[in-house]
Design an enzyme around this catalytic site. Structure first.
Site, PDB file in Angstrom:
ATOM      1  N   ARG A   3       0.841  -1.088  -0.021  1.00 20.57           N
ATOM      2  CA  ARG A   3       0.026   0.071  -0.058  1.00 20.57           C
ATOM      3  C   ARG A   3       1.205   1.357   0.080  1.00 20.57           C
ATOM      4  O   ARG A   3       1.093   1.945  -1.221  1.00 20.57           O
ATOM      5  CB  ARG A   3      -0.887  -0.135   1.259  1.00 20.57           C
ATOM      6  CG  ARG A   3      -2.153   1.012   1.163  1.00 20.57           C
ATOM      7  CD  ARG A   3      -2.011   2.270   1.137  1.00 20.57           C
ATOM      8  NE  ARG A   3      -1.411   2.446   2.808  1.00 20.57           N
ATOM      9  CZ  ARG A   3      -1.047   3.717   3.024  1.00 20.57           C
ATOM     10  NH1 ARG A   3      -0.952   4.868   2.016  1.00 20.57           N
ATOM     11  NH2 ARG A   3      -0.505   4.253   4.062  1.00 20.57           N
ATOM     12  N   ASP A   4       1.554   1.715   1.297  1.00 20.17           N
ATOM     13  CA  ASP A   4       2.120   2.884   1.371  1.00 20.17           C
ATOM     14  C   ASP A   4       3.479   2.788   0.185  1.00 20.17           C
ATOM     15  O   ASP A   4       3.697   3.903  -0.293  1.00 20.17           O
ATOM     16  CB  ASP A   4       2.693   3.041   2.646  1.00 20.17           C
ATOM     17  CG  ASP A   4       3.366   4.346   3.139  1.00 20.17           C
ATOM     18  OD1 ASP A   4       3.045   5.217   2.307  1.00 20.17           O
ATOM     19  OD2 ASP A   4       4.038   4.455   3.936  1.00 20.17           O
TER      20      ASP A   4
ATOM     21  N   ASN B  54      10.280   4.641   2.818  1.00 19.52           N
ATOM     22  CA  ASN B  54      10.191   3.637   3.803  1.00 19.52           C
ATOM     23  C   ASN B  54      11.297   2.760   4.493  1.00 19.52           C
ATOM     24  O   ASN B  54      12.047   2.440   3.081  1.00 19.52           O
ATOM     25  CB  ASN B  54       8.910   2.553   3.343  1.00 19.52           C
ATOM     26  CG  ASN B  54       7.492   3.165   3.553  1.00 19.52           C
ATOM     27  OD1 ASN B  54       7.000   3.600   4.694  1.00 19.52           O
ATOM     28  ND2 ASN B  54       6.837   3.350   2.526  1.00 19.52           N
TER      29      ASN B  54
ATOM     30  N   HIS C 108       6.813   4.176  12.640  1.00 23.62           N
ATOM     31  CA  HIS C 108       6.784   4.161  11.262  1.00 23.62           C
ATOM     32  C   HIS C 108       7.859   5.155  10.701  1.00 23.62           C
ATOM     33  O   HIS C 108       7.796   6.353  10.760  1.00 23.62           O
ATOM     34  CB  HIS C 108       5.398   4.563  10.674  1.00 23.62           C
ATOM     35  CG  HIS C 108       5.341   4.605   9.217  1.00 23.62           C
ATOM     36  ND1 HIS C 108       4.495   3.796   8.631  1.00 23.62           N
ATOM     37  CD2 HIS C 108       5.899   5.259   8.327  1.00 23.62           C
ATOM     38  CE1 HIS C 108       4.618   4.125   7.373  1.00 23.62           C
ATOM     39  NE2 HIS C 108       5.152   5.078   7.188  1.00 23.62           N
TER      40      HIS C 108
ATOM     41  N   CYS D 189      10.797   8.121  -1.778  1.00 24.04           N
ATOM     42  CA  CYS D 189      10.335   9.434  -0.910  1.00 24.04           C
ATOM     43  C   CYS D 189       9.598  10.319  -1.894  1.00 24.04           C
ATOM     44  O   CYS D 189      10.141  10.882  -2.932  1.00 24.04           O
ATOM     45  CB  CYS D 189      11.535   9.887  -0.040  1.00 24.04           C
ATOM     46  SG  CYS D 189      10.951  11.593   0.588  1.00 24.04           S
TER      47      CYS D 189
ATOM     48  N   HIS E 227      11.029   6.409   8.150  1.00 23.96           N
ATOM     49  CA  HIS E 227      11.353   6.634   6.706  1.00 23.96           C
ATOM     50  C   HIS E 227      12.933   6.843   6.677  1.00 23.96           C
ATOM     51  O   HIS E 227      13.415   7.488   7.616  1.00 23.96           O
ATOM     52  CB  HIS E 227      10.759   7.935   5.957  1.00 23.96           C
ATOM     53  CG  HIS E 227       9.511   7.482   5.266  1.00 23.96           C
ATOM     54  ND1 HIS E 227       9.002   8.024   4.384  1.00 23.96           N
ATOM     55  CD2 HIS E 227       8.351   6.498   6.048  1.00 23.96           C
ATOM     56  CE1 HIS E 227       7.762   7.316   4.238  1.00 23.96           C
ATOM     57  NE2 HIS E 227       7.162   6.605   5.111  1.00 23.96           N
TER      58      HIS E 227
END
Lengths: 299, 299
Positions: free
Chosen positions: A15-16, A249, A207, A240, A209
């Site tokens: 998803r992300d 991520n 979460h 990104c 990055h």
């Protein structure tokens, strides 16, 4: 505080990750990715997003992906449901868990979802209510927790206020996202200290990055604060969106490698995870964003 | 233990970095790199290596580089001197500090420098003696401290024994190198605990490779153990000689970014350091290995 004995990884690559890749991929490739991930031992996969394919073409066909995957017992297959329409579509696709997201920065909320933080939280009220009625669990995301591309620094107290609202609204877990990857370990520990005073730590997730290369250091800092749920993306899918060519991520492979080295149980087979990452990277025609995968494949 | 207030960075890009790049570069480009680095505030630069250019063509012209740089007060300009011949050449080039290196793994020592660990240490005795006579300081490296490409795991007690010998021989500082980058934060803390019992911690440094993406997490773990000297390489110069396409030395830019975020004084101007890394990356015709530089330049 001793390190947690177990960590649960929330795999956000399908998803992300895919949402932020330029190239949309087929439903069949998405299904294969999700199945590869659960075969590798992931117990939580964010499978897709119920949004208009006009706005996010990469997430088109999420219902078909849910219909196509081999749903395994004990695995959570979640979807992003940013509004009531999305929630209803998720429900129709028999999704058992959805995620909603708010920003910790007003400027980001306005530019990203076109409303204030408070308005965005108000929009979740009917979703939470419908979710309760249908026995659907809801996970909350807060973005920009360690910095905002428009405002710069973000106050931890502001993050705590948003996280607490989501938690009190009924989100069983709130994931704190360093959306632009500018956080460092001291700021991370401070953040969990401040937010942890408003939301019990077992209900918080990290979460991170890797845009500035800080993600794993921040995960380690979070472990030292007792956090034991982390989001990550196989092969570092996603890049990104705010910095072309930069990492997004943190790669699941690199996270699992570190956790294994720390003697922390994740239930994940690293070799199968690497293979899943290599396969999806080939589909996208891009190099993997995982340093562990690169090192392994170079040997 | 509180984090150190200050950290000293040992910039190894011009030596450890360039030595592992395929393409040798000109003396003028090396001089420019060293001057750029000290202009950015680095107080310690490993400038070159006095070895046969037949074996290491990348290090040819180290004497000319020493003659060409603007030597600034308060800055240490060091060179690798693997044997007596190299030490004499360094002396002739008016080098005030040299480095010697030993391995913590027998197999690596045999394959890399063609002798046992104990033989390699014996070779340093005349160098240490000559260094004392000429007022030259000697820094020691131990490689493979968290894993060996041939032996796998390396016992921390073995690392401690080698580090202690170097220290007792007269090395004022011993840098522990995770040559293949397989270490994780728990192993790093254990290592400094074990070695720290044999060599006082203020005389130890950390040298981490980012091959598996663990370097900054390991630096943070080391800071928590009171270590305040770290080796790094601008633009991540060096790659990983054991894994093609994989990362080698941790990028100085990413290290400085994390330390600044932690409120630790390094005396380094990050923007000038990034510029130095961009320039040398352009000379080499390669992308920077620094995630911070990539993120900054993408914005």
């Amino acid at each position: 505080m001793p390190l947690p004995a177990k960590v649960r990884l929330v795999e956000v690559g399908p998803r992300d990750g895919l949402q932020n890749e330029a190239q949309p991929i087929s439903v069949a490739d998405k299904v294969r990715l999700v199945d590869d991930l659960t075969d590798a031992g992931l117990s939580y996969v964010e499978v897709g997003s119920f949004v208009s394919p006009k706005w996010v073409p990469q997430m088109a066909g999420s219902a078909e992906v849910f219909a196509g995957i081999r749903q395994q017992p004990g695995v959570t297959y979640a979807a992003l449901a940013p509004n009531m329409r999305g929630f209803e579509d998720a429900l129709a696709a028999r999704v058992k868990e959805v995620a909603v997201f708010a920003a910790a920065s007003e400027a980001f909320s306005q530019r990203n979802i076109n409303c204030s933080i408070s308005e965005s939280l108000q929009r979740f009220v009917p979703i939470m209510e419908a979710a309760r009625q249908h026995g659907v669990r809801v996970r909350g995301y807060v973005s920009c927790v360690l910095g905002c591309p428009y405002e710069g620094e973000v106050d931890a107290a502001q993050v705590a206020a948003v996280a607490r609202e989501l938690y009190e609204m009924g989100c069983y877990e709130v994931s704190l996202g360093d959306t632009i990857g500018t956080g460092t370990p001291g700021a991370t520990r401070h953040l969990f200290n401040v937010v942890g005073a408003q939301v019990p730590r077992p209900h918080l997730a990290g979460h991170f990055h890797d845009t500035y290369g800080q993600a794993l250091a921040n995960v380690y800092a979070s472990l030292l604060e007792g956090i034991n749920v982390f989001d990550s993306s196989v092969a570092g899918l996603g890049g990104c969106p705010y910095a072309k060519g930069a990492s997004g991520n943190v790669a699941s492979e690199d996270m699992v490698y570190m956790l294994q080295g720390l003697g922390i149980d994740t239930g994940i087979d690293l070799e199968r995870l690497i293979a899943a990452g290599q396969r999806i990277s080939a589909v996208l025609g891009r190099a993997t964003g995982s340093r562990v995968a690169r090192a392994r494949n170079a040997c």
